[in-house]
Design an enzyme around this catalytic site. Structure first.
Site, mmCIF file in Angstrom:
data_model
loop_
_atom_site.group_PDB
_atom_site.id
_atom_site.type_symbol
_atom_site.label_atom_id
_atom_site.label_comp_id
_atom_site.label_asym_id
_atom_site.label_seq_id
_atom_site.Cartn_x
_atom_site.Cartn_y
_atom_site.Cartn_z
ATOM 1 N N GLY A 96 23.983 29.033 -51.001
ATOM 2 C CA GLY A 96 23.188 28.495 -49.896
ATOM 3 C C GLY A 96 22.888 27.030 -50.106
ATOM 4 O O GLY A 96 23.470 26.369 -50.967
ATOM 5 N N ASN A 97 21.963 26.520 -49.307
ATOM 6 C CA ASN A 97 21.550 25.130 -49.448
ATOM 7 C C ASN A 97 20.064 25.014 -49.148
ATOM 8 O O ASN A 97 19.407 26.001 -48.814
ATOM 9 C CB ASN A 97 22.383 24.205 -48.548
ATOM 10 C CG ASN A 97 22.299 24.599 -47.083
ATOM 11 O OD1 ASN A 97 21.226 24.547 -46.476
ATOM 12 N ND2 ASN A 97 23.424 25.003 -46.507
ATOM 13 N N ARG A 98 19.540 23.810 -49.240
ATOM 14 C CA ARG A 98 18.096 23.598 -49.161
ATOM 15 C C ARG A 98 17.576 23.341 -47.745
ATOM 16 O O ARG A 98 16.414 22.999 -47.564
ATOM 17 C CB ARG A 98 17.699 22.414 -50.047
ATOM 18 C CG ARG A 98 18.009 22.590 -51.522
ATOM 19 C CD ARG A 98 17.607 21.365 -52.321
ATOM 20 N NE ARG A 98 18.013 21.437 -53.714
ATOM 21 C CZ ARG A 98 17.312 22.010 -54.686
ATOM 22 N NH1 ARG A 98 16.144 22.561 -54.384
ATOM 23 N NH2 ARG A 98 17.751 22.041 -55.920
ATOM 24 N N SER A 99 18.408 23.465 -46.728
ATOM 25 C CA SER A 99 17.955 23.159 -45.371
ATOM 26 C C SER A 99 16.790 24.059 -44.966
ATOM 27 O O SER A 99 16.840 25.279 -45.127
ATOM 28 C CB SER A 99 19.108 23.335 -44.378
ATOM 29 O OG SER A 99 18.680 23.079 -43.063
#
Length: 413
Positions: A211-214
């Site tokens: 995933g990512n930090r958005s």
């Protein structure tokens, strides 16, 4: 500043006494207008002692002064805290069955509402629709806090702390055009706008994912700004840290492939598509059907990655091939870091050229920068001009600038 403090009939009304004191100690003149139910929770003697102003009795109080009209006309700011589900429903319907809703109906000043109710009430489609209506008319509706509610219940719906309400309400007044006003209230009237937001999750096994930090905050602000500009908004949400916006069509997805399918389908009838989601560039080539275990021989697993589809570039290709309307405005977002090869603007110009979108909104990212933060700065690049527009401030400020540019792109066609 002349402030109207409207108080809805909920147990959180007791917090409004602290909010009132903050306004009066800062030198503002405050008139409290409680609903009849609010009077059951906090006595009028409290309001009058803290404000130094008489609490009007109702529509028929001071009839010779036309109080039910005068109060709203003369106010510089109206704050409603707590704003109950019932009160927001009546305000959204344009009802004027008590002094507070009369005042809201004639107000020409900024209106700020801080909701408080049980979680089920806040998440109910009727409440979400009412919040969306209010926001589309320029009312600032603060998201409630999450925490302990009445009794043993806990969850989203708690009234934010008085200092947070006070600070947020003042920002509405201090902003020259309000929180969502980079574009006029009618600049996208009748237009269909698709907005993607959040970060995609790419499953490795039933437990783990890439995933990512958005956080999704910018996408939510864009949706609210587009709705404020009169658009019919379709919001496609991947994983987010914040609730989706109210009053919009909502589709939830998880992976990049799911996001691609939903976005292409929605774009077929869109006037504007804004790709604000943080789409994972890669996904695992294979999905394990069971949790990957640590091996006794000490060997670590090797996860092979494959590229995800480039949704933004695909949308542009489909438009160029006539599978989307030629007039559709396509806007991309780029989160970039500079390196020895180029600075962030250089990489953004390359991406704008390769993607072919009409606008590209550049975020400079890094540790603790942009992702999850409430304040940021962006560059807006256009394929039709070499000029680069800068926008900075809150997510709402940036959303307003992007929506204004989207409207300008449509006008230019």
């Amino acid at each position: 500043m002349r402030v109207i403090l409207g108080v809805g009939g909920g147990i959180a009304a007791y917090k409004s006494a602290s909010l009132l004191r903050r306004f009066t100690e800062a030198g503002h003149t405050v008139t409290v207008i409680p609903t009849r139910a609010a009077d059951e929770f906090v006595g009028r003697a409290t309001w009058e002692a803290l404000s130094g102003q008489k609490v009007p009795d109702g529509i028929f109080d001071d009839v010779d002064k036309v109080n039910h009209v005068r109060l709203g006309q003369q106010a510089d700011l109206i704050v409603v805290a707590p704003a109950t589900a019932d009160l927001m429903a009546r305000a959204a319907a344009g009802m004027a069955d008590d002094l507070l809703t009369n005042t809201l109906l004639v107000a020409a000043c900024p209106v700020f509402m801080a909701p408080a109710m049980h979680t089920e009430m806040w998440s109910h489609p009727a409440t979400r629709d009412n919040v969306g209506k209010l926001r589309s008319r320029g009312v600032t509706v603060m998201d409630p806090a999450s925490g302990r509610l009445t009794g043993t219940d806990s969850g989203p719906g708690r009234l934010p702390e008085p200092e947070d309400i006070y600070d947020a309400a003042l920002r509405v007044v201090e902003s020259p055009a309000g929180p969502l006003t980079g574009s006029s209230a009618d600049s996208l009237a009748g237009k269909r706008v698709v907005i993607t937001a959040g970060g995609t999750l790419e499953a490795i096994d039933p437990v783990r994912f890439l995933g990512n930090r958005s956080s999704g905050k910018q996408g939510v602000a864009l949706a609210e700004a587009a709705a404020h500009a009169g658009a019919d908004v379709h919001f496609i949400a991947a994983r987010m840290d914040v609730p989706p916006p109210a009053g919009v069509r909502l589709t939830t997805v998880e992976s990049a492939l799911e996001l691609r399918e939903a976005t292409i389908a929605a774009a077929a009838a869109a006037d504007v598509v804004i790709m604000a989601a943080a789409v994972a560039d890669f996904r695992p080539a294979e999905l394990s059907g069971s949790k990957i275990k640590k091996r006794d021989d000490g060997d670590d697993p090797v996860i092979k990655l494959v590229r995800n589809p480039d949704i933004l570039a695909e949308l542009v290709t489909q438009r160029d091939q006539g599978r989307l309307p030629k007039s559709t405005v396509i806007i991309g977002f780029a989160a970039e870091t500079g390196d020895d090869g180029s600075d962030v603007l250089g990489y953004a110009r390359q991406k704008l050229q390769s993607k072919g979108s009409d606008l590209l909104v550049l975020n400079e990212v890094g540790e603790g920068v942009v992702f999850g933060q409430d304040e940021s700065a962006v560059h807006i690049l256009s394929r039709s001009t070499a000029d680069v527009e800068q926008a900075a401030g809150s997510k709402n400020d940036i959303a307003s600038a992007v929506i204004a540019r989207a409207a300008a792109e449509m006008d230019g066609r």
